[in-house]
Scaffold this active site. Structure first.
Site, PDB file in Angstrom:
ATOM      1  N   GLN A  88       0.844  -1.195   0.000  1.00  0.00           N
ATOM      2  CA  GLN A  88       0.000   0.000   0.000  1.00  0.00           C
ATOM      3  C   GLN A  88       0.882   1.248   0.000  1.00  0.00           C
ATOM      4  OE1 GLN A  88      -3.532  -0.714   2.949  1.00  0.00           O
ATOM      5  NE2 GLN A  88      -1.852  -2.032   3.582  1.00  0.00           N
ATOM      6  N   ASN A  89       2.182   1.046   0.197  1.00  0.00           N
ATOM      7  CA  ASN A  89       3.111   2.161   0.332  1.00  0.00           C
ATOM      8  C   ASN A  89       3.462   2.766  -1.027  1.00  0.00           C
ATOM      9  OD1 ASN A  89       2.983   1.426   2.976  1.00  0.00           O
ATOM     10  ND2 ASN A  89       5.009   0.475   3.028  1.00  0.00           N
ATOM     11  N   HIS A 106      -1.369   1.314  -4.389  1.00  0.00           N
ATOM     12  CA  HIS A 106      -1.772   2.716  -4.189  1.00  0.00           C
ATOM     13  C   HIS A 106      -0.880   3.682  -4.967  1.00  0.00           C
ATOM     14  CE1 HIS A 106      -3.859   1.601  -0.145  1.00  0.00           C
ATOM     15  NE2 HIS A 106      -4.550   1.231  -1.182  1.00  0.00           N
ATOM     16  N   CYS A 133       1.551  17.694 -19.181  1.00  0.00           N
ATOM     17  CA  CYS A 133       1.738  16.294 -19.562  1.00  0.00           C
ATOM     18  C   CYS A 133       2.665  16.239 -20.760  1.00  0.00           C
ATOM     19  CB  CYS A 133       0.388  15.667 -19.935  1.00  0.00           C
ATOM     20  SG  CYS A 133       0.543  14.061 -20.740  1.00  0.00           S
TER      21      CYS A 133
END
Ligand code: APR
Length: 231
Positions: A88-89, A106, A133
């Protein structure tokens, strides 16, 4: 050979100097989730959000992996079966510790994402409001981090791995955020043995066969040594 699936959270990077979210003095006691970790917050105040992730990006880039990160890389290298690390890090400490093919469900601080065309590129240290972008030119660059209300990445792959797990471990996570907190149930359904390694009992501790409490830099190397038979 037995397949091991490992879920990690902020607690595994705590001893590398990166704050967790919900512990005392954690990130969510200093910042409102609605302001810095939702698409709505980004639309409302992009400068605040870019600033929040810019600071975390610089801090994460300076952090060093600890014994827990290194032990998982060793397990990945020496275990005869497959070892899958799902994190999740958003820091890069698993890779810095030697692990490979880590699934960052994540996202990562090192990545930038175009909110307009979906293009991804390496984030500069300091992302600006209206970050252009490099693909479509839109001023729509944002951190490539999954915010609340957004779908985590790699979910199909993760569920496929969980369905084949013989051993499932959750390390350094409070078990308060879904879908990650429910992975233990997927693993149990697949017949896996489950273990929680955490400083304190998580919100889903009762679902685990086994628990080991303490700092990850101590519990994880000991657990890996046992698995590899290097006791
Ligand atoms: N060793 C082991 N565990 C630790 C350590 C340590 N040194 N320090 C803290 N912990 C444990 C805490 O007891 C806590 O249960 O790590 C957990 C950290 O919990 P959270 O701060 O809630 O972090 P996490 O579970 O990773 O959060 C999940 O929530 O905010 C979102 O997207 C964000 O990925 C994050 C998700």
């Amino acid at each position: 050979m037995e397949k091991i699936v490992i879920l990690t959270g902020a607690g595994i990077s705590a001893e590398s100097g990166l704050g967790t979210f919900r512990d005392e003095g954690g990130l969510w006691s200093q910042h409102r989730i609605e302001d810095v970790a939702t698409p709505e917050g980004f639309a409302r105040d992009p400068a605040l959000v870019q600033g929040f992730y810019n600071a975390r990006r610089v801090q994460a880039a300076q952090a060093q992996p600890n014994e827990a990160h290194r032990a998982l890389a060793r397990l990945q290298r020496d275990w005869p079966g497959e070892v899958v690390i799902v994190t999740q890090n958003v820091d890069g400490l698993h890779e810095a510790g030697g692990a490979s093919d880590v699934l960052h469900m994540h996202g990562t601080l090192a990545g930038a994402l175009c909110a307009s065309c979906g293009h991804r590129w390496t984030a500069p240290d300091q992302m600006q409001v209206g970050e252009p972008c490099p693909s479509c030119g839109a001023p729509a660059g944002r951190p490539d981090v999954v915010w609340f209300g957004e779908m985590p990445y790699f979910m199909d792959q993760i569920y496929d791995h969980l369905a084949e797990a013989s051993i499932f471990a959750a390390i350094g996570t409070s078990g308060q955020v879904y879908p990650a907190a429910a992975f233990v149930h997927e693993a149990i359904a697949a017949g896996a043995r489950t273990v929680e390694l955490n400083l304190d009992p998580s919100a889903v501790v009762s679902s685990f066969d086994e628990t080991r409490f303490g700092p990850a830099s101590e519990t994880v190397p000991a657990w890996v040594d046992e698995l590899l038979g290097n006791r």
